[in-house]
Design a protein around this motif. Structure first.
Motif, PDB file in Angstrom:
ATOM      1  N   GLY A  95       0.822  -1.213   0.000  1.00  9.55           N
ATOM      2  CA  GLY A  95       0.000   0.000   0.000  1.00  9.55           C
ATOM      3  C   GLY A  95       0.849   1.253   0.000  1.00  9.55           C
ATOM      4  N   VAL A  96       1.906   1.286   0.813  1.00  8.90           N
ATOM      5  CA  VAL A  96       2.799   2.453   0.867  1.00  8.90           C
ATOM      6  C   VAL A  96       3.478   2.654  -0.484  1.00  8.90           C
ATOM      7  N   VAL A  97       3.957   1.575  -1.108  1.00  8.89           N
ATOM      8  CA  VAL A  97       4.605   1.687  -2.421  1.00  8.89           C
ATOM      9  C   VAL A  97       3.615   2.211  -3.452  1.00  8.89           C
ATOM     10  N   ALA A  98       2.399   1.712  -3.438  1.00 11.82           N
ATOM     11  CA  ALA A  98       1.387   2.178  -4.395  1.00 11.82           C
ATOM     12  C   ALA A  98       1.086   3.655  -4.195  1.00 11.82           C
ATOM     13  N   ILE A  99       0.982   4.113  -2.946  1.00 16.85           N
ATOM     14  CA  ILE A  99       0.719   5.541  -2.674  1.00 16.85           C
ATOM     15  C   ILE A  99       1.887   6.393  -3.148  1.00 16.85           C
ATOM     16  N   MET A 100       3.129   5.918  -2.915  1.00 15.28           N
ATOM     17  CA  MET A 100       4.306   6.681  -3.367  1.00 15.28           C
ATOM     18  C   MET A 100       4.331   6.799  -4.890  1.00 15.28           C
ATOM     19  N   VAL A 101       3.987   5.734  -5.597  1.00 18.26           N
ATOM     20  CA  VAL A 101       3.948   5.787  -7.062  1.00 18.26           C
ATOM     21  C   VAL A 101       2.894   6.795  -7.517  1.00 18.26           C
ATOM     22  N   LEU A 102       1.728   6.756  -6.904  1.00 24.36           N
ATOM     23  CA  LEU A 102       0.666   7.710  -7.277  1.00 24.36           C
ATOM     24  C   LEU A 102       1.091   9.146  -6.979  1.00 24.36           C
ATOM     25  N   VAL A 103       1.726   9.383  -5.836  1.00 30.51           N
ATOM     26  CA  VAL A 103       2.190  10.729  -5.492  1.00 30.51           C
ATOM     27  C   VAL A 103       3.219  11.202  -6.529  1.00 30.51           C
ATOM     28  N   GLY A 104       4.117  10.313  -6.934  1.00 28.63           N
ATOM     29  CA  GLY A 104       5.114  10.660  -7.937  1.00 28.63           C
ATOM     30  C   GLY A 104       4.481  11.021  -9.272  1.00 28.63           C
ATOM     31  N   ILE A 105       3.498  10.252  -9.694  1.00 23.09           N
ATOM     32  CA  ILE A 105       2.824  10.526 -10.973  1.00 23.09           C
ATOM     33  C   ILE A 105       2.112  11.870 -10.923  1.00 23.09           C
ATOM     34  N   PHE A 106       1.344  12.117  -9.840  1.00 27.75           N
ATOM     35  CA  PHE A 106       0.610  13.383  -9.747  1.00 27.75           C
ATOM     36  C   PHE A 106       1.557  14.575  -9.590  1.00 27.75           C
ATOM     37  N   THR A 107       2.682  14.368  -8.915  1.00 28.93           N
ATOM     38  CA  THR A 107       3.667  15.448  -8.788  1.00 28.93           C
ATOM     39  C   THR A 107       4.242  15.804 -10.152  1.00 28.93           C
ATOM     40  N   LYS A 108       4.589  14.825 -10.934  1.00 33.62           N
ATOM     41  CA  LYS A 108       5.130  15.068 -12.268  1.00 33.62           C
ATOM     42  C   LYS A 108       4.099  15.795 -13.128  1.00 33.62           C
ATOM     43  N   LEU A 109       2.844  15.344 -13.084  1.00 40.33           N
ATOM     44  CA  LEU A 109       1.796  16.000 -13.873  1.00 40.33           C
ATOM     45  C   LEU A 109       1.585  17.446 -13.415  1.00 40.33           C
ATOM     46  N   GLY A 110       1.643  17.663 -12.108  1.00 37.48           N
ATOM     47  CA  GLY A 110       1.462  19.031 -11.579  1.00 37.48           C
ATOM     48  C   GLY A 110       2.605  19.946 -11.999  1.00 37.48           C
ATOM     49  N   LEU A 111       3.837  19.466 -11.957  1.00 43.37           N
ATOM     50  CA  LEU A 111       4.985  20.280 -12.353  1.00 43.37           C
ATOM     51  C   LEU A 111       4.938  20.608 -13.848  1.00 43.37           C
ATOM     52  N   GLU A 112       4.550  19.650 -14.664  1.00 40.74           N
ATOM     53  CA  GLU A 112       4.455  19.919 -16.103  1.00 40.74           C
ATOM     54  C   GLU A 112       3.397  20.965 -16.398  1.00 40.74           C
ATOM     55  N   LYS A 113       2.284  20.901 -15.684  1.00 39.09           N
ATOM     56  CA  LYS A 113       1.212  21.854 -15.903  1.00 39.09           C
ATOM     57  C   LYS A 113       1.601  23.239 -15.396  1.00 39.09           C
ATOM     58  N   ALA A 114       2.364  23.307 -14.282  1.00 37.76           N
ATOM     59  CA  ALA A 114       2.761  24.567 -13.709  1.00 37.76           C
ATOM     60  C   ALA A 114       3.777  25.293 -14.609  1.00 37.76           C
ATOM     61  N   GLN A 115       4.600  24.588 -15.303  1.00 37.56           N
ATOM     62  CA  GLN A 115       5.577  25.214 -16.178  1.00 37.56           C
ATOM     63  C   GLN A 115       4.903  25.828 -17.405  1.00 37.56           C
ATOM     64  N   GLY A 116       3.732  25.320 -17.695  1.00 40.35           N
ATOM     65  CA  GLY A 116       3.005  25.877 -18.821  1.00 40.35           C
ATOM     66  C   GLY A 116       3.518  25.273 -20.135  1.00 40.35           C
ATOM     67  N   PRO A 117       2.903  25.693 -21.257  1.00 44.83           N
ATOM     68  CA  PRO A 117       3.356  25.159 -22.519  1.00 44.83           C
ATOM     69  C   PRO A 117       4.732  25.677 -22.869  1.00 44.83           C
ATOM     70  N   GLN A 118       5.523  24.826 -23.376  1.00 42.19           N
ATOM     71  CA  GLN A 118       6.882  25.220 -23.759  1.00 42.19           C
ATOM     72  C   GLN A 118       6.858  25.810 -25.155  1.00 42.19           C
ATOM     73  N   THR A 119       7.499  26.903 -25.300  1.00 41.91           N
ATOM     74  CA  THR A 119       7.571  27.534 -26.616  1.00 41.91           C
ATOM     75  C   THR A 119       8.951  27.314 -27.178  1.00 41.91           C
ATOM     76  N   GLU A 120       9.037  27.113 -28.448  1.00 44.71           N
ATOM     77  CA  GLU A 120      10.326  26.867 -29.045  1.00 44.71           C
ATOM     78  C   GLU A 120      10.748  28.039 -29.889  1.00 44.71           C
TER      79      GLU A 120
END
Length: 121
Positions: free
Chosen positions: A96-121
């Motif tokens: 259960g702890v491992v599953a929660i850590m994996v979920l926290v990692g996934i949501f953290t990555k998604l949150g950071l990508e969204k916070a950076q906004g769209p990348q412009t080239e």
């Protein structure tokens, strides 16, 4: 009870070779008037020389080999082993702890990508 009745012989009830009780029956069907066969297997026949002397048979009581006594005591397999239960609980907690850590990692990555906004080239 073994003699001839007005309608024919009466085969006494007996225990057969399998230990099953065969109930008594009358031999009065047409020409089949006599109790014949062996002590362990009886039937009605038509010829008096084939008649079974039932007084010489000894299978009127339950055979000794049928009386095996009490069945062996059964080991109860449903007893709960406290040590085994604790081991299972530890495994569930770790998974259960491992599953929660994996979920926290996934949501953290998604949150950071969204916070950076769209990348412009």
């Amino acid at each position: 009870p073994t003699g001839a009745t007005p309608g024919g012989d009466r085969c006494r009830g007996y225990y057969d070779v399998m230990g099953q009780w065969d109930p008594p029956f009358n031999c009065n069907a047409g020409i089949y008037q006599y109790c014949c066969g062996t002590c362990g297997y009886r039937f009605c026949c038509q010829f008096k020389p084939g008649r079974l002397d039932q007084s010489g048979c000894s299978n009127y009581d339950t055979p000794n080999w049928v009386n095996t006594g009490q069945p062996p005591t059964r080991v109860d397999e449903t007893t709960e082993d406290p040590a085994r239960d604790k081991t299972n609980m530890i495994v569930y907690i770790i998974c259960g702890v491992v599953a929660i850590m994996v979920l926290v990692g996934i949501f953290t990555k998604l949150g950071l990508e969204k916070a950076q906004g769209p990348q412009t080239e």
